[in-house]
Structure formats: structure tokens, C-alpha cells
Scaffold this active site. Sequence first.
Site, PDB file in Angstrom:
ATOM      1  N   GLU A  34       0.848  -1.188   0.000  1.00  0.00           N
ATOM      2  CA  GLU A  34       0.000   0.000   0.000  1.00  0.00           C
ATOM      3  C   GLU A  34       0.886   1.240   0.000  1.00  0.00           C
ATOM      4  OE1 GLU A  34      -2.355   2.599  -0.525  1.00  0.00           O
ATOM      5  OE2 GLU A  34      -3.442   0.708  -0.259  1.00  0.00           O
ATOM      6  N   ALA A  36      -0.328   4.485  -0.036  1.00  0.00           N
ATOM      7  CA  ALA A  36      -0.955   5.644   0.591  1.00  0.00           C
ATOM      8  C   ALA A  36      -1.685   5.213   1.855  1.00  0.00           C
ATOM      9  CB  ALA A  36      -1.894   6.329  -0.395  1.00  0.00           C
ATOM     10  N   HIS A 455     -45.890  -5.198   4.561  1.00  0.00           N
ATOM     11  CA  HIS A 455     -46.537  -3.883   4.516  1.00  0.00           C
ATOM     12  C   HIS A 455     -46.303  -3.174   5.841  1.00  0.00           C
ATOM     13  CE1 HIS A 455     -49.597  -0.819   3.759  1.00  0.00           C
ATOM     14  NE2 HIS A 455     -50.007  -1.033   5.000  1.00  0.00           N
TER      15      HIS A 455
END
Length: 473
Positions: A34, A36, A455
Site C-alpha cells: 500500500e 498511501a 406492509h
Amino acid sequence: MPQHFDAIVIGTGQGGSPLAVRLGENGRKTAVIERATFGGTCVNVGCTPTKAYVASARAAHVARHAAAWGVQITGDITVDLARVKARKDEIIGQSRRGVEKWLRGATNVSVFNGHARFAGAHSVRIEARDGQPAQDLEADEIFINTGTRPVIPTLPGIEDIRYFTNSTLLDLTTLPEHLVVVGASYIALEFAQVFRRFGSRVTVIVRGERVLTREDADFAKSLQDVFVREGIEFRFGANPTRLEALGGRGGDGTAVRVHLAGDAPPLDASHLLFATGRRPNTDDLGLDAAGIEVDKHGLIPVDGELRTKVPGVWAIGDVNGRGAFTHTSYDDFQVVAANLFEAERTGERRSVDGRTMVYAVFVDPPLARVGMSETEVRQSGRKALIATMPMSRVGRAREKGETAGFMKTLVDADTKQILGATILGVDGDEAIHTIIDTIKAGAPYTTLMRAMHIHPTISELIPTLLEGLKPMV
């Protein structure tokens, strides 16, 4: 001598991080690199921070209109952007730290910080961020997951102004007086609505004649109407030609005059946001050294199993052109992992070739889409059924007092398979999943139409929507 690994994963986005862990769990000695911040675009400058801002903006919007629900709030509703940013930063920090801790604690996984560049088809050099010596790694399997960055147009005067992208706008602690947004797609519209609800004046510069050109015109117009009611201004058919700094008028050097083509008057902005697309982070990976080609957009071509033309090298996530969303990146991981570790046992290989595209635009109300639009179905020439329903017919939407938008679905008239659907309306980004799952199951639309839904919900009207299907003419 290079350090040897079984696998190297470049990037810790939504595809790379879980893939690195899965590789390690399956006995692969894995390096994950990685350069950043851990978590990739989604965690740091994409989904996580922007949806935190969307939540704050909605809270302000509801508070200002509380009287419509019979709730009285006295005094002006204002937004403290510094506190909004602090909340966002804490959410990001938790996610970022979680990803890094997960990777560093994973079995058989070694984490490296630095900028990775290919030195050969199966070798990588890492240029460390802290001035430490470069490190050389090699592996039989390499997975690229380096994401994208904003596209900034080339315009006269741009070198003399301070402009913002979707990443840097998130660093502001004071509200723009007048935010001008160049662009009319998903990122542009999300930021436009957020900052309008925060209290800024907002103008959107649209090069064409409507927003969201990927969507059907009726959805684009409906969403535009929502924005206009909220006080967002649009300049259609406007093409920026030159940018001019306005000295100290912005207080921090951000004031810009945007000159437009033709006889259109210029726009003076306290802050200028470019939301004009994104480009893959592939131009600084040394791909030539690996023999990996990119297309004219910088994307890495892959096959259905996400393999590049170089054996033993895969490209996942936004860099492969197979989808530019967090969920497509994660699905890429699942496809690769299944083929590496499950195919021999199950006898089944997965591919993204048959993947049905799904996404949402997280404006309010949200716009959610699965599969084909009406425009695409008509262009295909196939015989189809179509149904639409305004959100004003949905009881839950009326109860919430949020009836803007409508639903649309399209069905193959011969096979009864759902071809696509779009929902612009409250909770549409959740309700669309009933249609997504039906399409994935390969079930005819009647399966969903005959289902009993709870519902009162938004989803319960989807079977009713399907009952209204008629031949598309």
C-alpha cells in the site's frame, strides 16, 4: 536478492484486502503493498466519507422542513462543517485502522508501505515512503488493485487557481459561499446536493443538455426537478473555456471566475469542484516492464476471470474496466478467490462476463439501477414489456412525506426474464435488491410478482408494478 512470495497484491482496496487475507489463509505466502492509506478509494475518499456527508446533509434538510411533519424547530438551521468533517474523519479512521490491523494480523501476509512498480512480469520494486532503501519482491502470482483518481481537464488558467476534487473538497472546514460544480454525473450531483443542503449556493455546469446521460431521460429530468426545487442552479450547454483567479475574494485564494463558451456570462465561484470523471492508477506502475498493456483509457484488459494477457497476473477493481464500484471490486475478489481455491472441488469456474451491472446514485431520493435501461432495451430491438409507477402510489412514501420519483421495469416478452429496472425514490437503493436477486436467480418476473412482501414498505409495491406490465411500443 529479491524476497520471494507466492503472491503479491498491489493495493488495499475493496478487492485487494480480502484477497490478500484469503490467499494467506490458503497457505500462500503473500505480500500486500500500500503506497498511501489503507482501504482504498471507498474508505478514504469515496463511499465512506461522502455517505457520511450525505447523512449530515439530510439531517439539515429534514430539520429545515420539519414543520411538514408537524415538528416545530425554532431558529435558523446551520451546519458546522468543521464538526461534519470531524465526524467523517473519525468514521474513516475507524475503517482505515480496521483494514490495516486486519491485514497485519492475517496469516501468511506481510504488509509493505511504499510505491510498487513492476521490474518484470513477476517482480516488483517498492520505493518506500519514509526514505528507506527500495525493496525487491518476486512472486508467481500478482494481483493489481490500484484504483482510480480524479480527471482534471486541461483549461487555460488552471495552473493559476485553486480548484477542488471529490477528495480535496472533503478537507474544507468552512462552507463555500458559492460552489460551482463542473460535471453532471454521479459524483457531481451528490456533492451538489450535499453542499446545497449544508447552506452553500450551488451551480452545476453541464456540458450537454441534461444530467445523468447514462440514465433514461425521464429519470434525469425527474431528479433535476428535485434539485431545482432545492435551489440548485444549472447551466446547460455550458463549456468552460478559461479560468481566472479572483485574488482574495474567496478569503483563502479559492475564488475563481469560470469563463464559458459563446455568449454565456462567466460564473464567479468561491470554490470550484471538478467532477469530470476518474482515471485508473496504472500509468506509474511500470506495466511496460511486465509486458502488460492498457487501453486508451489506461484500463488493463482482462478476461472473464480477470486475468491479464500476462500469465499469473490479474487486475481487479476499477483498473480493469469491468465496473467502477466498490461492490464490483469486491465481486472481483470473490470471482478470483473462487477460481483459485474452490473450482477444483466444485467443478465450477466463475466469470464476470455474465455479471448484471447494478449501482445507485446516492442523492436524495436515491436512484438505483439494475440491468438495462428503457433506452438500451429499445436499441436492442427485442420485444419487451414495460411498467412504470409513481412513488406517490407507494403508501410508505406518502407516510414519509417523500413521494418524488418513480419506478420502471422492463421484461423480455418471450422469456419473462426481467431485463432491467430503475427506481428513483425513497429507499429505492434498498428496494431494488428484490429485483437484483430475481434476475440473479434466473426466475421469471412472475416469481417476484406473486411474492408476498411486508406492509408498509417500498418493496411491497414492486409486485404491483409488475402487474402493470404492458407491451412496449
